[in-house]
Design an enzyme around this catalytic site. Structure first.
Site, mmCIF file in Angstrom:
data_model
loop_
_atom_site.group_PDB
_atom_site.id
_atom_site.type_symbol
_atom_site.label_atom_id
_atom_site.label_comp_id
_atom_site.label_asym_id
_atom_site.label_seq_id
_atom_site.Cartn_x
_atom_site.Cartn_y
_atom_site.Cartn_z
ATOM 1 C CE LYS A 42 -3.954 39.912 17.844
ATOM 2 N NZ LYS A 42 -5.020 39.609 19.555
ATOM 3 C CB THR A 43 -7.887 39.161 12.562
ATOM 4 O OG1 THR A 43 -7.301 38.453 12.722
ATOM 5 C CG2 THR A 43 -8.289 38.725 11.035
ATOM 6 C CD GLU B 229 -4.050 39.292 13.142
ATOM 7 O OE1 GLU B 229 -4.554 38.511 14.284
ATOM 8 O OE2 GLU B 229 -4.490 38.878 12.398
#
Length: 457
Positions: free
Chosen positions: A124-125, A168
């Site tokens: 995600k990041t 995010e």
């Protein structure tokens, strides 16, 4: 169904943030400050983020105190705030509504016409950072909320004057169900946070609810069986990406351009859209980059702009972040990897980088995850040449019902060593790691502190 209270911000002008110095709070503060709200806040310790906020003209008090709340119309607090906090108690006394950060994130996301909400167990990041980098370099001026520090924007997010916000979107405790994405991205669904969800079926059901909140389009990993099962029969358009020929966007001719760093072609149906060369290591980042390429080009960037942004992207904080060198000359890096799938990807990339030896310094996080995935941890950690561990960081859990210790994991990894604290870990590294070695600290807790202790000032 979305759980947003439509009236929460009605007639609210003064917002007070409890825990305003946190990296997850800062982008929300930036965006709401730019939107014209009066912002105040408090925290327990000073720091760089608080310095930035004060430079913006925001009144930040240290420490928490009941009187800090007076005059506020709404209180926003982080999940880390403990019960009995004097500011939350004061808000209750005065009848001031209070919401957790993830609820406010849902409102912030809705301030922008086109939100790109990036979810998944892994990546995600990095993918949020990649997508933000592309759109920012393309002149789209997006807003962003990122779980790691992106060097290009010198922070964890930003307000933007464009129509896009890149968010995010974390599944833990169903926080992503406060969002209503215009576009959602689902990178993968793996067996994490099962102490909360209880089963993989419940986890997939949660991702399905997230997908159901999407207004326009879902961009999904077509190679990930769990993701595709979760999306079966979904109401809106699904665009897939992956290596498989059945995907809408396919990475072809995937190869190492240099040790551990990959390049590939992006194809859409029968058309080649461009060539991408990555500046972050590991084959797993091909998936992240492909997702970012698709999300950003569908949001208005050209394929050339997407390729340029991805080549310029060199990572976010705590994602294979090279920090420095030990006194003996060993390279020290830090990575957030804390799940076996993430550890396998990170350590595999590390082994391809040409170092003589790779030292994995691992801090297990939560007793439940360690016990549930013990055998998986024992399989992937030995990818490194030497495994060094700390005791488990329990975080929100106690060990009463789990009865699990790092010694149990070490018993399954021949030659591994473990220490109760960072001093022992640092001493071992200083004694054994040499100038041609890589030392990488791994975990989502505070193991990065050990990495900083190893580095020669």
């Amino acid at each position: 169904m979305n759980i947003l209270d439509e009236q929460l911000l009605k007639n609210k002008k003064h917002l007070h943030f409890v825990g305003i110095g946190g990296s997850g709070m800062f982008p929300i503060v930036q965006i709401l400050h730019a939107a014209g709200y009066t912002i105040t806040g408090s925290d327990v310790l000073p720091g760089d983020i608080i310095n930035y906020e004060r430079a913006m003209g925001i009144d930040v008090k240290i420490p928490h105190a009941a009187e800090n709340v007076d005059g506020a119309d709404l209180l926003v607090y982080t999940a880390a705030i403990l019960p009995g906090n004097p500011e939350i108690a004061r808000a209750q006394e005065l009848g001031i509504p209070a919401v957790e950060r993830s609820v406010m994130l849902g409102y912030v996301q809705r301030l922008y016409a086109h939100s790109i909400c990036i979810a998944g167990t892994h990546g995600k990041t990095t993918t949020t950072g990649m997508t933000t980098q592309i759109l920012e370099m393309a002149g789209k001026d997006p807003a962003a909320v990122i779980g790691g520090k992106l060097p290009l924007i010198k922070g964890y997010g930003k307000s933007g004057k464009g129509e896009n916000i890149v968010v995010e979107s974390c599944e833990f405790a169903n926080t992503f169900l406060h969002l209503t994405p215009y576009t959602s991205v689902i990178l993968n669904i793996d067996d994490d946070h099962l102490e909360f969800f209880g089963s993989m079926e419940n986890l997939k059901a949660s991702f399905r609810k997230f997908a159901d909140l999407t207004e326009h389009r879902i961009i999904a990993n077509g190679d990930d069986a769990n993701t595709m099962e979760a999306l079966a029969g979904i109401h809106c358009e699904v665009v897939t990406f992956g290596f498989g020929e059945g995907c809408d966007y396919v990475a072809k001719n995937v190869h190492m351009a240099r040790p551990a760093f990959y390049a590939f072609e992006v194809w859409h149906k029968d058309a080649k859209l461009g060539e991408v060369e990555l500046s972050v290591p590991g084959k797993h980042n091909v998936y992240n980059a492909l997702a970012a390429f698709v999300a950003s080009t569908l949001a208005g960037a050209t394929p050339e702009e997407a390729a340029a942004g991805l080549k310029a992207f060199k990572g976010t904080g705590r994602r294979f972040e090279v920090l420095g060198y030990t006194a003996a000359g060993a390279t020290v890096a830090d990575d957030y990897a804390h799940h076996p799938t993430e550890l396998q990807a990170t350590l595999s990339a590390a082994k391809q980088m040409g170092f003589q030896r790779v030292f994995a310094v691992f801090q297990p996080f939560t007793y439940s995850r360690t016990k549930m995935l013990l055998n998986d941890f024992a399989k992937v950690l030995p990818i490194a040449d030497q495994v060094v561990m700390t005791e488990i960081l329990g975080s929100r859990e106690t060990n009463d019902k789990y009865n699990i210790y790092t010694a149990d994991l070490a018993a399954q990894i021949p030659g591994s060593v473990w220490y109760p604290g960072f001093d022992g870990v640092v001493g071992y590294i200083n004694e054994h790691a040499g100038p041609h070695d890589l030392v990488i600290t791994l975990g989502c807790g505070d193991i990065y502190k050990a990495a900083k202790m190893m580095i020669v000032k």
